[in-house]
Scaffold this motif. Structure first.
Motif, PDB file in Angstrom:
ATOM      1  N   LYS A 109       0.818  -1.218   0.000  1.00  0.00           N
ATOM      2  CA  LYS A 109       0.000   0.000   0.000  1.00  0.00           C
ATOM      3  C   LYS A 109       0.851   1.267   0.000  1.00  0.00           C
ATOM      4  N   ASP A 110       2.135   1.134   0.301  1.00  0.00           N
ATOM      5  CA  ASP A 110       3.001   2.304   0.427  1.00  0.00           C
ATOM      6  C   ASP A 110       3.811   2.604  -0.827  1.00  0.00           C
ATOM      7  N   ILE A 111       3.646   1.806  -1.873  1.00  0.00           N
ATOM      8  CA  ILE A 111       4.373   2.078  -3.113  1.00  0.00           C
ATOM      9  C   ILE A 111       3.404   2.060  -4.290  1.00  0.00           C
ATOM     10  N   ARG A 112       3.851   2.655  -5.372  1.00  0.00           N
ATOM     11  CA  ARG A 112       3.037   2.730  -6.587  1.00  0.00           C
ATOM     12  C   ARG A 112       3.892   2.327  -7.778  1.00  0.00           C
ATOM     13  N   LYS A 113       3.341   1.491  -8.635  1.00  0.00           N
ATOM     14  CA  LYS A 113       4.067   1.048  -9.820  1.00  0.00           C
ATOM     15  C   LYS A 113       4.121   2.177 -10.845  1.00  0.00           C
ATOM     16  N   ILE A 114       5.262   2.303 -11.517  1.00  0.00           N
ATOM     17  CA  ILE A 114       5.404   3.321 -12.552  1.00  0.00           C
ATOM     18  C   ILE A 114       5.840   2.654 -13.855  1.00  0.00           C
ATOM     19  N   ASP A 115       5.472   3.292 -14.951  1.00  0.00           N
ATOM     20  CA  ASP A 115       5.758   2.761 -16.288  1.00  0.00           C
ATOM     21  C   ASP A 115       6.974   3.480 -16.856  1.00  0.00           C
ATOM     22  N   PRO A 116       8.114   2.804 -16.981  1.00  0.00           N
ATOM     23  CA  PRO A 116       9.326   3.478 -17.466  1.00  0.00           C
ATOM     24  C   PRO A 116       9.287   3.830 -18.939  1.00  0.00           C
ATOM     25  N   THR A 117       8.278   3.347 -19.665  1.00  0.00           N
ATOM     26  CA  THR A 117       8.196   3.657 -21.098  1.00  0.00           C
ATOM     27  C   THR A 117       7.490   4.978 -21.362  1.00  0.00           C
ATOM     28  N   LEU A 118       6.770   5.514 -20.374  1.00  0.00           N
ATOM     29  CA  LEU A 118       6.027   6.762 -20.571  1.00  0.00           C
ATOM     30  C   LEU A 118       6.886   7.996 -20.356  1.00  0.00           C
ATOM     31  N   ALA A 119       7.795   7.915 -19.388  1.00  0.00           N
ATOM     32  CA  ALA A 119       8.694   9.029 -19.069  1.00  0.00           C
ATOM     33  C   ALA A 119       9.834   8.459 -18.242  1.00  0.00           C
ATOM     34  N   PRO A 120      10.980   9.127 -18.218  1.00  0.00           N
ATOM     35  CA  PRO A 120      12.075   8.641 -17.377  1.00  0.00           C
ATOM     36  C   PRO A 120      11.617   8.425 -15.936  1.00  0.00           C
ATOM     37  N   ILE A 121      12.125   7.387 -15.297  1.00  0.00           N
ATOM     38  CA  ILE A 121      11.644   7.050 -13.951  1.00  0.00           C
ATOM     39  C   ILE A 121      11.912   8.163 -12.949  1.00  0.00           C
ATOM     40  N   THR A 122      12.928   8.976 -13.174  1.00  0.00           N
ATOM     41  CA  THR A 122      13.238  10.053 -12.238  1.00  0.00           C
ATOM     42  C   THR A 122      12.151  11.121 -12.197  1.00  0.00           C
ATOM     43  N   THR A 123      11.360  11.253 -13.255  1.00  0.00           N
ATOM     44  CA  THR A 123      10.328  12.290 -13.278  1.00  0.00           C
ATOM     45  C   THR A 123       9.279  12.068 -12.189  1.00  0.00           C
ATOM     46  N   HIS A 124       9.172  10.842 -11.684  1.00  0.00           N
ATOM     47  CA  HIS A 124       8.185  10.554 -10.647  1.00  0.00           C
ATOM     48  C   HIS A 124       8.634  11.049  -9.274  1.00  0.00           C
ATOM     49  N   LEU A 125       9.846  11.550  -9.190  1.00  0.00           N
ATOM     50  CA  LEU A 125      10.314  12.233  -7.985  1.00  0.00           C
ATOM     51  C   LEU A 125      10.326  13.745  -8.180  1.00  0.00           C
ATOM     52  N   GLY A 126      10.007  14.189  -9.394  1.00  0.00           N
ATOM     53  CA  GLY A 126      10.073  15.605  -9.710  1.00  0.00           C
ATOM     54  C   GLY A 126       8.826  16.101 -10.379  1.00  0.00           C
ATOM     55  N   ILE A 127       8.916  16.335 -11.675  1.00  0.00           N
ATOM     56  CA  ILE A 127       7.839  17.017 -12.373  1.00  0.00           C
ATOM     57  C   ILE A 127       6.537  16.218 -12.394  1.00  0.00           C
ATOM     58  N   LEU A 128       6.610  14.891 -12.330  1.00  0.00           N
ATOM     59  CA  LEU A 128       5.402  14.068 -12.264  1.00  0.00           C
ATOM     60  C   LEU A 128       5.151  13.560 -10.846  1.00  0.00           C
ATOM     61  N   GLY A 129       5.929  14.048  -9.901  1.00  0.00           N
ATOM     62  CA  GLY A 129       5.800  13.622  -8.517  1.00  0.00           C
ATOM     63  C   GLY A 129       5.420  14.770  -7.600  1.00  0.00           C
ATOM     64  N   MET A 130       5.971  14.754  -6.399  1.00  0.00           N
ATOM     65  CA  MET A 130       5.570  15.711  -5.377  1.00  0.00           C
ATOM     66  C   MET A 130       5.805  17.156  -5.800  1.00  0.00           C
ATOM     67  N   THR A 131       6.946  17.429  -6.426  1.00  0.00           N
ATOM     68  CA  THR A 131       7.249  18.819  -6.766  1.00  0.00           C
ATOM     69  C   THR A 131       6.324  19.345  -7.867  1.00  0.00           C
TER      70      THR A 131
END
Length: 340
Positions: A109-131
């Motif tokens: 429940k504390d993690i979420r799967k991400i699709d590396p083919t849609l955008a670089p995985i790092t974006t989920h910590l930045g522009i597609l994530g909290m920030t």
């Protein structure tokens, strides 16, 4: 697994003023074991963020403080190494609020799967994530930008501020960024399309800001506080809106942060000032995430990442936030993804 131990970073003491390397303690621990509905996550990238400084203090806030001599927790992108969950399999990429450690045993429940083919995985910590979400909600819900209005953003070359300015431009506003180096000024104007950008570290800052905002300020998105924000209050227009996102200029002060009071300026302009945290908008994350993803895929949003390599350099990267060494999102790369 053949590996029997791993490294974690613990909070060694509660810093007074600017944290130092002695604030952190590297601890060797046995490899985590996973229970039912848990996943063993191998850390790939760690996010370091200014809000984490507040969690080092034992004070009441919107989020509990870190505990002394226990592992620090923050945004992490990782890869599933082992799984006791039907929802995740080894090799999956995930994002969550996980340990500053080489491996974390996480509840599904504390993690979420991400699709590396849609955008670089790092974006989920930045522009597609909290920030990215922070920029989206603070600007659109509190600022409510209208075409032709003037938006000023402090900390404009950071992960949040850079997204704020780009969304404001999409809404037809004039955007003025405040940053702390000529390199960042050039980036805001030449790469992100800000209309103006001013350097708060030079003597002519107030005059430069006043000239850039010749028609006054309708929206101020504040990531900094302190003297930078004091300067903006003198330029507010009638019914200005101020979104208080952060106050990094005061996070390491050992005495109460005093300065000009905003009351007179706000009364005279009938301005609205509202503080917020990203958790206020949890119910709307999916809508915002869809918008940010669409704008990114359409090329309407750009982003920068400052990436430091090595688990051992996480504390140094965190400390660099308070010196403004990062452009865009500050990340630490811990490991490369494993391939089949």
């Amino acid at each position: 697994m053949t590996q029997s131990t791993q490294q974690e970073i613990h909070l060694a003491n509660r810093p007074k003023g600017l944290p130092t390397m002695e604030t952190f303690d590297f601890v060797e621990r046995p490899m985590p074991s996973i229970k039912e509905n848990e996943i063993l996550v191998r850390t790939l990238y760690v996010s370091v963020d200014p809000y984490m400084r507040g969690r080092m203090q034992d004070v009441k806030s919107y989020i509990p403080p870190f505990k002394l001599n226990e592992v620090i927790v923050g945004g992490v992108v990782g890869q599933v190494k082992e799984s006791n969950s039907d929802s995740f399999k080894p090799g999956d990429f995930v994002v969550g609020n996980l340990n500053w450690a080489e491996y974390t045993a996480a509840a599904e429940k504390d993690i979420r799967k991400i699709d590396p083919t849609l955008a670089p995985i790092t974006t989920h910590l930045g522009i597609l994530g909290m920030t990215g979400l922070t920029a989206y909600f603070g600007l659109l819900d509190i600022g409510k930008p209208q075409e032709g209005e003037t938006v000023v953003v402090s900390g404009a070359a950071g992960a949040v501020g850079s997204v704020v300015g780009q969304i404001a431009k999409m809404k037809g506003a004039k955007v003025i960024g405040i940053a702390g180096s000529q390199e960042k000024i050039d980036y805001l104007k030449n790469e992100l399309g800000f209309d103006e950008a001013v350097n708060y570290k030079i003597d002519s800052f107030y005059d430069d800001l006043k000239a850039a905002a010749a028609d006054g300020v309708d929206i101020y998105f504040d990531n900094v506080g302190g003297e930078v924000t004091d300067a903006v209050f003198g330029l507010l227009n009638k019914h200005a809106r101020i979104a208080l996102c952060g106050a990094i200029s005061g996070y390491n002060k050992t005495e109460k942060d005093l300065g000009p009071r905003p009351h007179s300026a706000m009364i005279k302009t009938s301005a609205l000032m509202k503080g917020f945290t990203i958790g206020d908008y949890a119910a709307d994350f999916s809508t915002a995430g869809a918008d940010l993803g669409k704008w990114l895929s359409e090329g309407k949003l750009q982003y920068e990442e400052t990436i430091v390599n090595g688990f051992e350099n996480i504390p140094e990267a965190f400390l660099g936030l308070f010196e403004g060494t990062n452009l865009g999102k500050q990340l630490v790369k811990v490991a490369d993804p494993e391939t089949k």
